[in-house]
Design a protein around this motif. Structure first.
Motif, short mmCIF file in Angstrom:
data_model
loop_
_atom_site.label_atom_id
_atom_site.label_comp_id
_atom_site.label_asym_id
_atom_site.label_seq_id
_atom_site.Cartn_x
_atom_site.Cartn_y
_atom_site.Cartn_z
N GLN A 50 39.90 -22.16 25.19
CA GLN A 50 41.70 -22.42 25.17
C GLN A 50 42.03 -21.70 25.69
O GLN A 50 42.59 -20.84 25.03
CB GLN A 50 42.00 -23.49 24.15
N ASN A 51 43.33 -22.13 26.12
CA ASN A 51 44.88 -21.31 26.71
C ASN A 51 44.48 -19.75 27.14
O ASN A 51 44.32 -18.24 27.78
CB ASN A 51 45.42 -19.91 25.51
N ALA A 52 42.99 -20.07 27.77
CA ALA A 52 42.56 -19.08 28.63
C ALA A 52 41.77 -18.13 27.94
O ALA A 52 40.75 -16.98 28.11
CB ALA A 52 43.20 -18.40 30.03
N GLY A 53 42.29 -16.65 27.38
CA GLY A 53 42.82 -15.67 26.77
C GLY A 53 42.43 -15.04 27.84
O GLY A 53 41.51 -13.81 27.62
N LEU A 54 43.02 -14.25 28.66
CA LEU A 54 43.14 -13.65 29.88
C LEU A 54 43.71 -12.27 29.05
O LEU A 54 44.48 -12.54 27.67
CB LEU A 54 43.97 -13.87 30.68
N SER A 71 51.41 -19.80 35.83
CA SER A 71 51.32 -20.65 35.20
C SER A 71 49.75 -20.89 33.87
O SER A 71 48.67 -20.42 34.76
CB SER A 71 51.66 -22.06 35.51
N GLY A 72 50.03 -21.56 32.99
CA GLY A 72 49.25 -22.09 32.52
C GLY A 72 47.70 -22.43 33.37
O GLY A 72 46.76 -21.78 32.68
N GLY A 73 47.96 -23.38 34.34
CA GLY A 73 46.90 -23.77 34.89
C GLY A 73 46.43 -22.77 35.91
O GLY A 73 45.28 -22.76 35.54
N GLN A 74 46.71 -22.12 36.18
CA GLN A 74 46.73 -20.74 36.52
C GLN A 74 45.62 -19.70 35.91
O GLN A 74 44.88 -19.60 35.99
CB GLN A 74 47.44 -19.99 37.65
N ALA A 97 45.23 -27.16 26.56
CA ALA A 97 46.67 -26.30 25.74
C ALA A 97 48.61 -26.61 27.53
O ALA A 97 48.75 -26.68 27.56
CB ALA A 97 46.75 -25.76 26.23
N VAL A 98 46.74 -27.32 28.69
CA VAL A 98 48.27 -27.91 30.11
C VAL A 98 48.78 -28.83 29.56
O VAL A 98 48.55 -30.35 29.21
CB VAL A 98 47.14 -27.10 31.38
N ASP A 99 49.81 -29.30 31.13
CA ASP A 99 49.97 -30.70 30.76
C ASP A 99 49.24 -31.86 31.20
O ASP A 99 48.14 -31.55 32.56
CB ASP A 99 51.87 -30.48 31.55
N PRO A 100 49.24 -32.86 31.78
CA PRO A 100 48.54 -33.85 32.12
C PRO A 100 47.92 -33.85 33.76
O PRO A 100 46.95 -33.51 33.07
CB PRO A 100 48.90 -35.46 31.18
N ASP A 145 38.64 -35.59 23.25
CA ASP A 145 39.58 -36.48 24.06
C ASP A 145 38.57 -37.13 24.82
O ASP A 145 37.89 -36.60 25.69
CB ASP A 145 40.39 -35.09 25.05
N ILE A 146 37.98 -38.25 24.20
CA ILE A 146 37.60 -38.99 24.75
C ILE A 146 37.73 -39.46 26.33
O ILE A 146 36.45 -39.28 27.30
CB ILE A 146 37.01 -39.90 23.66
#
Lengths: 484, 223
Positions: free
Chosen positions: A113-117, A167-170, A195-198, A225-226
């Motif tokens: 989660q959050n990528a951890g870059l 951005s979070g998605g990137q 952690a990113v928007d839908p 998330d099912i």
């Protein structure tokens, strides 16, 4: 299907890593096998309790469940971030406990989660981390990193940026690219998209499916998330609090035959509708009779049950619906919107039904891959197709020539603690079945994600069609229905 | 007689610019004491701080030690060490300076490593980095601004406090202050104090420059 039992000894994850080819379709013993694994903490808390799970090769297995169900613990035991207190985990037939821990981890991609870059490294150097650890020279590692940026849909211009500039998605895409950098056969993903928007999440999910279609990794994916599980998983392991496996099944089966009240509750409402995503629209009856080219003579085209004509341009692309009476020319200047058409054969019956429900005429417009009208179809026709699909699933023999197939069918739902037998015959079938979500429903996912799915749920669920698919459901007598 | 007059007297005196008691020579001495004390303190404080921060062990012991070290009076320690060890070169002066500098280095380094975002650390471990690689390739680069901050405050304290070395017949800018007080040459006292303050400011500048040089732009975030 397993073939040669001797072959797997040669194809250890390290060997695969060294070869570094991108196409490694695996056949052979299950790569990851979790055997009676228990994790009990010093304070007596049991995170995972006697879990047995065969992770099928080359496909996405989703671990899903509420918080505290042990899904993340299970994932982290696969790369030994957490050591089990009982049982064992086999990778390529070998106990991972016997393997050097860092070599083991380098043979598996890890996305969190959050990528951890690494914020002090540029994007390209973040992605090149594992190849560098494996001793690649800088130039080769960077070249590989640039390839991966392209693969996960990142602009090459971002290579020299730092994580905080993305951005979070990137960032999450970078996380996936970093995990893929050394081409590991296994990818472990721990709630990577939570952690990113839908909207961004949908894009990332579609991207993952696209990448998976190209690479065919063995992916273990944890989510709470099912819907994400159903969208991504070839197999889904539903876990319940206390680290118990509630059900291990393909999404289609999970939706049609939840093992118990917990699983059914966890799946949420309208699972009947959602299951339609797994029914292909190929073979759906469409008619071209009420379809006319604009300006053409409409005589004889008007169906008794449909006082409308679908008007197309000269190229066959839909323009809209025109009101039409028998024996009269329609007003080609006054068209009702045709709504979103569905791609016949490529999209599911759920998409077809959705189009029909949203259509001003109640009829869905089917198009071919190039957007030309293939015909129109009514809600009744779709309902018939749904009933037929249900019936076909109920009676369809599991898989030709597979004697062990029986437990894969309804029995699997009643035997959740022992998914091994159920899973084995089901997996090859899942990979090859043309109606399978990975091949059919998800292939087009990148194209239509955000735009179409959001409105689909709202009108469809309360509409008069909603009970339709449930009524003829072959599982009408299943115990779960009584628990509602 | 105001400060500017003192300063003018001190800095325009040609005798203060060369020879054994000249500013350049005293500057070198002062820098030498400070650098040695800081190097020893860093050699003690950095490894312990890095280790305890990385493993998460010894946090309580560290803060107890730091509190004690801060309470130590440097001047008292200097006198005690001189009485105890005799005037053995710079050693009696080094001990209080090192004691002064270790605490901020140790505590800040520990805290800096502890405060690193756990996500990249988890990712690094999960991709098979060794523990040492995690520390030096992931934690230290990100914690570097804070670690440098600890070194900087230690350095400033050492530079300011190194004046007391003059009390035991050593050199440095403290010479002007001690001797000036003894001979009532207040221009020397003021001049020496200003030199020490200037050196402390220069130290801040030095650490800023080091920060620009060694901290990744990704961690500095463009500032």
């Amino acid at each position: 299907m397993a073939g040669n039992p001797d072959a797997h000894a040669l194809s250890s994850p390290r060997a695969k890593l060294a070869r570094n080819d991108l196409s490694t379709p695996r056949r052979g013993p299950t790569l990851i096998r979790i055997e009676s694994v228990t994790k009990r903490y010093a304070d007596g808390t049991v995170a995972v309790d006697d879990l047995t799970l065969d992770i099928p090769d080359g496909s996405i297995t989703v671990l899903v469940g509420p918080s505290g169900c042990g899904k993340t613990t299970t994932l982290r035991m696969i790369n030994r971030m957490i050591e089990p207190t009982g049982g064992r985990i086999l990778l390529d037939g070998q106990d991972i406990h016997q393997q050097p821990v860092n070599a083991l981890r380098r043979s598996m991609g890890y996305v969190i989660q959050n990528a951890g870059l690494f914020q002090h490294r540029t994007i390209v150097d973040n992605i090149a981390t594992v190849p560098r650890m494996l001793g690649w020279d800088r130039g080769r590692a960077r070249k590989r990193a640039m390839e991966l940026m392209e693969r996960v849909g990142l602009d090459a211009g971002l290579a020299k940026r730092y994580p905080y500039q993305l951005s979070g998605g990137q960032q999450q895409r970078v996380g996936v690219a970093r995990a893929l950098a050394a081409d590991p056969p296994v990818l472990l993903m721990d709630e990577p998209f939570s952690a990113v928007d839908p909207i961004v999440r949908k894009g990332l999910q579609a991207e993952l499916l696209r990448i998976q279609a190209e690479l065919g990794k063995t992916i273990v994916f944890v989510t709470h998330d099912i819907d994400e599980a159903i969208k991504l998983g070839n197999m889904i392991a539903v876990m319940r609090t206390g680290g118990h496996l509630a059900q291990f099944a393909p999404p289609d089966e999970l939706l049609s035959a939840p093992a118990d009240a917990f699983v059914e509750d966890f799946l949420g409402t309208d699972r009947g509708i959602r299951r339609l995503s797994f029914f292909t629209s190929a073979g759906l009856d469409v008619t071209t009779e009420p379809v006319v080219t604009t300006g053409a003579d409409a005589a004889g085209h008007v169906l008794p049950e449909l006082p409308f004509l679908l008007v197309t341009d000269a190229d066959g692309k839909p323009l809209g619906w025109a009101r039409a009476e028998q024996g009269e020319q329609p007003d080609y200047a006054d068209l009702l919107p045709h709504g979103r058409p569905f791609v016949l054969g490529r999209e599911s019956l759920r998409d077809a039904l959705d189009c029909a429900v949203l259509s001003p005429t109640g009829w869905a417009v089917a198009v071919d891959g190039t957007g030309r009208v293939a015909g129109v179809t009514s809600q009744e026709t779709i309902a018939t197709a749904i009933r037929e699909a249900h019936a076909a699933r109920k009676t369809k023999p599991a898989e030709p020539g597979s004697a062990a197939a029986d437990p894969a069918n309804p029995a699997a739902a009643e035997d959740p603690v022992n998914p091994a037998e159920a899973a084995d015959p089901a997996n090859p079938a899942a990979a090859e079945d043309p109606v399978n979500p990975a091949d059919a429903a998800d292939a087009e996912a990148p194209a239509d994600t955000a735009a179409t799915e959001t409105p689909a749920d709202t009108p469809a669920a309360p509409g008069p069609d909603a009970p339709g698919p449930d009524t003829p459901d072959g599982d009408a007598g299943h115990p779960v229905r009584a628990t509602r | 007689m105001n400060i500017l007059h003192f300063l003018n007297t001190f800095f325009s005196d040609g005798a203060n610019w060369h020879g054994q008691n000249g500013i350049p020579h005293r500057l070198l001495e002062h820098l030498q004491y400070s650098a040695i004390a800081l190097a020893i303190a860093a050699a003690i404080g950095l490894p312990i701080g890095l280790f305890s921060g990385h493993t998460g062990r010894g946090g309580y012991a560290l803060s107890a030690f730091a509190t004690g070290a801060r309470a130590l009076p440097s001047f008292g320690l200097l006198v005690l060490m001189t009485v105890w060890l005799g005037e053995l070169g710079t050693t009696p002066a080094m001990i209080p300076l090192v004691a002064l500098a270790v605490a901020p280095i140790l505590v800040t380094t520990h805290e800096a490593i502890r405060s690193v975002d756990p996500a990249p650390v988890d990712a690094a471990r999960g991709m098979g980095m060794t523990s040492l690689s995690v520390l030096f390739q992931v934690e230290v680069p990100v914690a570097l601004p804070l670690i440098l901050g600890g070194l900087r405050s230690a350095a400033i304290q050492v530079v300011s406090t190194a004046t007391i070395a003059a009390y035991i017949s050593l050199g440095g800018f403290g010479r002007y202050i001690i001797d000036g007080l003894a001979s009532h040459t207040y221009a020397d006292v003021v001049g020496g104090a200003v030199l020490v303050a200037g050196l402390a400011l220069a130290t801040i500048g030095l650490f800023w420059a080091i920060g620009r040089l060694v901290v990744s732009p990704g961690v500095r975030r463009g500032c």
